[in-house]
Design a protein around this motif. Structure first.
Motif: not given
Length: 266
Positions: A105-106, A109-114, A181-189
């Motif tokens: 998750e970290d 967030f680092e990817i989308i923050r940048r 791997v974006t958040y919808p996939f990340f959380f589903a996985y």
């Protein structure tokens, strides 16, 4: 700029600089992502191929930088150069982590923050800097922009899981096809059992992806619902910051800006 005294000629220079840089990054992004559409129209790389698209992006980037140089607005250059560096690093980090399911998750967030939040941070910071605001005020505006940018990108990740490309204005399920791997996939996985994980893994990087099956499974595992909740969290945080602005007319405008990042359809 209004928050810190009002628009100046330097404010319009900042706006022009940001828009040119932003457009340059979009042109380059379409090359990297091999996107055929941009905002419902054919992308430059589709119409005139990648070589032309790269050169057009380079031209827009240089034109933006020269806009600031000609106005001797070197503080704006510093802020925007920081954003361009962050955006490039964010894209490279995402490419590096593509297809790696040990993404945390970290790291997400680092990817989308940048890659996204840094640009909106620069927008807000440049607005303040263009009026001669203090470093503390500029930093606060950068932080506000970051929260708004995180909400915007999380919503963008959510829009990629839409079922109507014509409404969105760009190809959907592109992240999955590219192995991102974006958040919808990340959380589903994270919620999936072993058989579901195998199925989710099979979606990554698949060019002839069955969008309906992907959407159904990721929705079932709460990937869509949790991503919406996450976006709302950052909308709430950004709105809280905007609510502290003394001029309530401007405060209302800023809150509307934040909400538009969440409620947009494309």
């Amino acid at each position: 700029a209004k928050i810190h005294g009002g628009c100046t000629d330097k404010t319009y220079t900042a706006a022009s600089l940001i828009e040119l840089l932003h457009t340059a990054t979009l042109v380059h992004d379409d090359v990297v992502d091999e996107s055929n559409l941009r905002r419902g129209f054919f992308s430059i790389q589709t119409l005139w191929k990648k070589k032309v698209a790269v050169l057009v992006g380079d031209y827009l980037l240089s034109r933006g930088l020269l806009t600031a140089v000609d106005a001797e607005a070197f503080d704006l250059l510093k802020l925007t150069s920081k954003a361009v560096k962050e955006m490039s690093e964010g894209e490279l980090l995402q490419i590096e982590k593509a297809r790696h399911l040990n993404i945390t998750e970290d790291i997400y967030f680092e990817i989308i923050r940048r890659k996204t939040a840094s640009l909106i941070s620069a927008c807000c910071a440049c607005g303040a800097a263009s009026t001669g605001a203090s470093q503390e005020q500029i930093d606060k505006m950068w932080a506000f922009g970051e929260k708004t940018g995180l909400a915007f990108q999380i919503k963008d990740d959510l829009l990629d899981y839409s079922e109507d490309a014509a409404v969105i204005g760009k190809p959907v399920f592109q992240d999955l096809r590219e192995g991102k791997v974006t958040y919808p996939f990340f959380f589903a996985y994270k919620n999936a059992d072993e058989s579901e994980k195998i199925k989710l893994e099979s979606f990554l990087g698949k060019k002839n992806l069955n969008q309906k099956n992907a959407f159904k499974l990721i929705s079932k595992l709460d990937g869509i619902k949790e991503t919406e909740m996450l976006a709302f969290k950052y909308v709430k945080e950004a709105s809280k910051s905007a609510n502290l602005i003394e001029d309530k007319t401007i405060s209302k405008e800023m809150i509307e800006l934040v909400n538009s990042a969440m409620h947009r359809k494309k």
